[in-house]
Design an enzyme around this catalytic site. Structure first.
Site, PDB file in Angstrom:
ATOM      1  N   ASP A 103      -0.322   5.630   6.150  1.00 22.48           N
ATOM      2  CA  ASP A 103      -1.801   6.079   6.248  1.00 22.48           C
ATOM      3  C   ASP A 103      -2.430   6.153   4.790  1.00 22.48           C
ATOM      4  O   ASP A 103      -1.607   6.327   3.862  1.00 22.48           O
ATOM      5  CB  ASP A 103      -1.846   7.486   7.002  1.00 22.48           C
ATOM      6  CG  ASP A 103      -1.319   7.270   8.312  1.00 22.48           C
ATOM      7  OD1 ASP A 103      -1.376   6.432   8.941  1.00 22.48           O
ATOM      8  OD2 ASP A 103      -0.888   8.504   9.082  1.00 22.48           O
TER       9      ASP A 103
HETATM   10  N1  URA Z   1       3.896   8.067  10.184  1.00 23.37           N
HETATM   11  C1  URA Z   1       2.430   8.580  10.202  1.00 23.37           C
HETATM   12  O1  URA Z   1       2.103   9.529  10.791  1.00 23.37           O
HETATM   13  N2  URA Z   1       1.915   8.075   8.951  1.00 23.37           N
HETATM   14  C2  URA Z   1       2.509   7.045   8.246  1.00 23.37           C
HETATM   15  O2  URA Z   1       1.911   6.835   7.161  1.00 23.37           O
HETATM   16  C3  URA Z   1       3.822   6.687   8.542  1.00 23.37           C
HETATM   17  C4  URA Z   1       4.387   7.165   9.417  1.00 23.37           C
END
Ligand code: URA
Length: 236
Positions: A103
């Site tokens: 993310d």
């Molecule tokens: N899980 C999430 O919620 N976000 C990420 O970036 C990686 C794993």
């Protein structure tokens, strides 16, 4: 085919400016003939001599990136800066892409590669390559969460594979996943009534993020590190 100046700069020894200077000053020969045109197209198979030294064209290497916050892991994005824009010119390759997503607000280990087979090995759900994250949440971590993660949390898109949660301090823990769904960790903690306030990927397969890499920095992986990446056990 690629421009001579680009090929030379992609080898990591010289900047674009230095390359241009060497070429225009007649310090580069191709198959024995001086070449003064930086835009000359080459395949990399020619005998190229730069300032008296025979060039050995380096084949592209996968990169380890310490992803900073605020950068998206897509290859292209109209609005936000992408992880590919963090790659210095000497490591840029036409086909480089991020092997997997983090993310925008997640930090930590990302692999960028132009090797589709390697990306597949890291990402294919059947391979179960473990990915480990340090997570901070807005409420205390509980044994109940540890238990629910181990059982497999039920999300909208199905039950998660069992995941390990190790509590490190009141609000911080380490989670190991063997799959990668959209916002998975945030959604898993969401099911436990918690919001994730910090998420950092520590490792993929048996490969840890090099802690000498500052956020935003990347470097090529060694052969040994590439093999660690393919392994299904956790780092030592
Ligand atoms: N899980 C999430 O919620 N976000 C990420 O970036 C990686 C794993």
């Amino acid at each position: 085919m690629e421009r001579l100046d680009k090929l030379l700069a992609s080898q990591g020894m010289l900047s674009r400016r230095e390359v241009k200077e060497l070429i225009t000053k007649g310090r580069v020969t191709i198959d024995g003939t001086v070449e003064k045109h930086p835009e000359r197209k080459v395949t990399g198979e020619e005998q190229i001599v730069v300032a008296g030294e025979l060039l050995r064209v380096q084949h592209p290497l996968p990169l380890m990136l310490h992803k900073p916050q605020g950068v998206v892991s897509a290859a292209r994005d109209a609005r936000d800066k992408t992880v590919l824009e963090l790659v210095p010119p000497e490591y840029r390759r036409k086909e480089l892409f991020p092997a997997g997503r983090l993310d925008k607000d997640t930090t930590g280990l990302m692999i960028l590669t132009d090797d589709g087979a390697l990306a597949h090995e890291i990402l294919a759900p059947k391979k179960h390559v473990p990915k480990r994250y340090r997570v901070t949440i807005d409420i205390p971590m509980t044994e109940e969460m540890v238990h629910r993660f181990a059982e497999g949390i039920e999300l909208k898109d199905g039950r998660c594979r069992p995941a390990e949660l190790t509590i490190e301090s009141e609000d911080t823990g380490v989670v190991t996943l063997r799959e990668g769904r959209y916002h998975q960790i945030k959604r898993m903690f969401g099911c436990c009534g918690a919001a994730v306030t910090g998420l950092h990927r520590l490792s993929m397969g048996a490969l840890r993020l090099d802690d000498t890499l500052a956020p935003g920095e990347c470097r090529p992986l060694s052969e040994e590190e590439i093999s660690l990446l393919r392994q299904q056990h956790l780092p030592e």
